[in-house]
Scaffold this active site. Structure first.
Site, PDB file in Angstrom:
ATOM      1  CB  SER A  24      -0.653 -23.523 -15.936  1.00 18.81           C
ATOM      2  OG  SER A  24       0.432 -24.118 -16.631  1.00 18.81           O
ATOM      3  CE  LYS A  25       2.665 -28.308 -17.762  1.00 21.19           C
ATOM      4  NZ  LYS A  25       2.069 -28.888 -18.985  1.00 21.19           N
ATOM      5  CG  ASP A  26      -0.737 -26.292  -8.832  1.00 18.70           C
ATOM      6  OD1 ASP A  26       0.280 -26.996  -8.953  1.00 18.70           O
ATOM      7  OD2 ASP A  26      -0.829 -25.376  -7.996  1.00 18.70           O
TER       8      ASP A  26
ATOM      9  CB  ALA B 215      -1.269 -32.252 -11.203  1.00 21.30           C
TER      10      ALA B 215
ATOM     11  CB  THR C  90       3.598 -31.897 -14.694  1.00 20.33           C
ATOM     12  OG1 THR C  90       3.202 -31.046 -15.772  1.00 20.33           O
ATOM     13  CG2 THR C  90       2.517 -32.941 -14.461  1.00 20.33           C
TER      14      THR C  90
END
Length: 332
Positions: free
Chosen positions: A47-49, A52, A79
């Site tokens: 989910s950190k895409d 970022a 992340t």
């Protein structure tokens, strides 16, 4: 998503629009229907895409991030991978400070993606100069033309999920969602998604997942940052030993804490029962969901969405290793 006849212009066009998958066997004894938002379908496998890319795009638009810049961040791994991936595509350098409880798989991935990695002790106070928070700040100050992402205290963390993940879930469930169960680390996911969903229907319950050894649950309930709550724990990307401003505690209805051991076994159970190869925090979310169910949070009409944040391949030397599990005392 910018595509031409199904062809993406770059890997970054594939961020978001992850699937919602119905769970069957692992939740069969629980009241209600359960669906997993599987964030490992992002190109960076987490989910950190979303955050970022959103933060970097915003910095570029504001002129903060310029050609030849270096991106600096504090991360438990995911992340960092997303930032390293985006840096490669966009032509930036990437320096990351990670805690020593980050899996070796994640550290190796970060280095493979071209990032410079600084490993810092996890079990020190957030303001200790050895902590990954402080190390990242020092690196940023010493590095010319650098930008510190600062996900724990960056409102864009929340905004990224408010603009993407929340609307996706609302659309995918046709507005039928009654409960969201999500891990709380930086707090961006649960806060952004929760805010959007409650704007659509204030009756939706936002159920947080915290780790035993973290301060978030007690702070949410009492407003007290109790350092006596802080204890070493193994789960990455869940819970905190500080209070991140990227968490909107007003959006979250309740927190439930989970243990390292039960979360590890729950992750393995997801694989065996649903065929979804998910990470440690996904196990924590399923374990918390079971605990919430045992407390009668759900009924036969409940439409529960759980967020699975990342992919299991990043934990091959941890929860999917019998050797590691035995070393932690989780397996006989």
């Amino acid at each position: 998503m910018t595509k031409n006849n199904g062809i993406a212009n770059s890997i970054l066009d594939l961020v978001g629009e992850t699937p919602l998958i119905k769970l069957h066997k692992i939740t069969k004894n629980l009241k209600g229907s359960y669906f997993a938002k599987v964030e490992s379908f992002n190109p960076g496998h987490s989910s950190k895409d979303r955050i970022a890319l959103h933060i970097i795009n915003d910095a570029e638009k504001k002129g903060i991030l310029k050609k030849g810049a270096t991106i600096v961040e504090t991360t438990s791994g995911n992340t960092g991978f997303s930032l390293a991936m985006i840096s490669l595509v966009k032509g930036y350098q990437c320096i990351l400070a990670v805690s020593d409880k980050t899996s070796q798989d994640k550290i190796d991935l970060l280095k493979t993606m071209g990032a410079e990695v600084h490993i810092c002790p996890a079990n020190v106070a957030a303001d200790d100069p050895r902590s990954y928070y402080e190390v990242a700040k020092i690196i940023h100050k010493k590095t010319k033309n650098s930008v510190y992402i600062n996900q724990y205290f960056n409102e864009l963390n929340i905004e990224a999920h408010y603009r993407t993940t929340g609307p996706e879930i609302w659309k995918q469930t046709a507005g039928k969602i009654t409960h969201l169960v999500a891990a709380s680390g930086t707090g961006g996911t649960i806060s952004g998604v929760g805010k959007y969903l409650k704007e659509q229907n204030p009756a939706i319950k936002i159920l947080g997942v915290d780790a035993i050894g973290s301060v978030l649950k007690k702070f949410h309930e009492t407003g007290d940052f109790d350092t006596n709550e802080i204890k070493p724990y193994k789960i990455e990307g869940l819970g905190k030993t500080l209070i991140p401003t990227a968490t909107d505690f007003d959006v979250i209805d309740v927190y439930e804490k989970v243990s390292d051991k039960e979360s590890a076994f729950a992750a393995r159970e997801i694989v065996k029962k649903e065929g979804l190869f998910c990470g440690y925090t996904s196990g924590a979310v399923i374990q918390a969901t079971k605990q919430y169910a045992a407390m009668n949070f759900f009924n036969k009409d409940s439409f529960v969405v759980v967020i699975f944040p990342d992919h299991g391949s990043r934990y091959m030397n941890k929860i999917y290793s019998d050797t590691w599990m035995k070393e932690q005392g989780f397996l006989d």
